[in-house]
Design a protein around this motif. Structure first.
Motif, PDB file in Angstrom:
ATOM      1  N   ASP A  44       2.825  -8.580  -4.063  1.00 34.38           N
ATOM      2  CA  ASP A  44       3.174  -8.138  -3.056  1.00 34.38           C
ATOM      3  C   ASP A  44       2.572  -6.654  -2.988  1.00 34.38           C
ATOM      4  O   ASP A  44       2.530  -6.393  -1.703  1.00 34.38           O
ATOM      5  N   LYS A  45       3.733  -5.868  -4.287  1.00 29.14           N
ATOM      6  CA  LYS A  45       4.309  -4.588  -4.290  1.00 29.14           C
ATOM      7  C   LYS A  45       2.742  -3.724  -4.272  1.00 29.14           C
ATOM      8  O   LYS A  45       3.101  -2.658  -3.312  1.00 29.14           O
ATOM      9  N   LEU A  47      -0.173  -4.936  -3.225  1.00 29.22           N
ATOM     10  CA  LEU A  47      -0.896  -4.849  -1.142  1.00 29.22           C
ATOM     11  C   LEU A  47      -0.247  -4.380  -0.748  1.00 29.22           C
ATOM     12  O   LEU A  47      -0.969  -3.140  -0.008  1.00 29.22           O
ATOM     13  N   ALA A  48       1.083  -4.416  -0.814  1.00 27.85           N
ATOM     14  CA  ALA A  48       1.500  -2.880   0.280  1.00 27.85           C
ATOM     15  C   ALA A  48       1.356  -2.021   0.297  1.00 27.85           C
ATOM     16  O   ALA A  48       1.502  -0.944   1.062  1.00 27.85           O
ATOM     17  N   GLU A  49       1.878  -1.170  -1.348  1.00 28.35           N
ATOM     18  CA  GLU A  49       1.103  -0.320  -1.630  1.00 28.35           C
ATOM     19  C   GLU A  49      -0.465   0.750  -0.899  1.00 28.35           C
ATOM     20  O   GLU A  49      -0.264   2.017  -0.248  1.00 28.35           O
ATOM     21  N   GLY A  51      -1.786  -0.508   0.918  1.00 27.08           N
ATOM     22  CA  GLY A  51      -1.420  -1.571   2.996  1.00 27.08           C
ATOM     23  C   GLY A  51      -2.726  -2.022   3.697  1.00 27.08           C
ATOM     24  O   GLY A  51      -3.678  -1.964   4.616  1.00 27.08           O
ATOM     25  N   LYS A  53      -3.910  -6.945   2.823  1.00 26.17           N
ATOM     26  CA  LYS A  53      -3.530  -8.151   2.533  1.00 26.17           C
ATOM     27  C   LYS A  53      -4.240  -8.672   1.857  1.00 26.17           C
ATOM     28  O   LYS A  53      -5.289  -8.145   0.864  1.00 26.17           O
TER      29      LYS A  53
END
Length: 220
Positions: A44-45, A47-49, A51, A53
């Motif tokens: 999750d970290k 993918l979020a970094e 930007g 999905k």
């Protein structure tokens, strides 16, 4: 290309995202007992970094070991689940190959040895001509039994650092890096290279086994 790499075959829980040109995000934690707890938050970290999905990922690469049973399975099962969920191919790479690639990126020149901790006073190990070329198949042995085979060769990895009498001058990288694994996988994909199936490379039997001689109890 958007390649997600995961590896839990060593004490490191490591995840990286590669766009075909470079690593765009990565996360690494070392905890030999919490692979199952740490892997999904690390994904999750990353993918979020970046930007993005999960459904933006086009390929998944997973370290297949060698490594201890429980930790290794966490990464393999997670990679398989992601691949099934988003319809992305899952590619297997030897964990030692990832460490070798990281060693080359860190300036280690070949030939050299990669060794990780196999517990039971043993190491998982392989010899490399360089960061992309392994010599033979990975093996598991007691360090003293391979002393002649590795004599005079530089060595990297946690297994080498544990046994300085056999691997004098051993150095890092100590643990696996999904960033290096992703870079190696991206090169192979671009070149049309081959991968291993995403199945575990154990090299030895599990500790838990069905008893061979047990008492059969039948109703009276």
């Amino acid at each position: 290309m958007l390649l997600l790499a995961v590896d839990t075959a060593t004490p490191a829980v490591t995840v990286a995202l590669h766009d075909g040109a470079s690593v765009v995000a990565h996360a690494d934690q070392v905890d030999a007992r919490r692979h199952g707890e740490l892997l999904l938050p690390a994904v999750d970290k990353v993918l979020a970094e970046a930007g993005v999905k999960l459904d933006a990922v086009t390929d998944i690469v997973v370290g297949v070991g060698p490594g201890p049973y429980t930790g290794l399975r966490v990464g393999l099962v997670t990679a398989a689940a992601f691949g099934a969920a988003i319809g992305a191919p899952v590619h297997g790479l030897c964990t030692l190959d990832g460490l070798a690639h990281a060693a080359q990126q860190a300036g280690v020149e070949g030939p050299f040895v990669v060794a990780t901790d196999a517990r039971r006073k043993e190491v998982y190990w392989a010899r490399y001509e360089d960061g992309r070329t392994r010599v033979g198949e990975p093996a598991v042995d007691r360090p003293a039994d391979i002393a002649e085979q590795v004599a005079g060769l530089p060595a990297v990895g946690a297994g080498a650092l544990l046994y300085p009498e056999v691997f004098p001058g051993a150095r890092g990288p100590e643990h696996q890096s999904a960033a290096a694994l992703a870079s190696l996988a991206a090169e192979r994909l671009a070149a049309g290279g081959t991968f291993l199936p995403p199945t575990p490379l154990y090299l030895r039997r599990p500790d838990a086994q069905v008893p061979k001689n047990y008492k059969v109890v039948t109703p009276q």
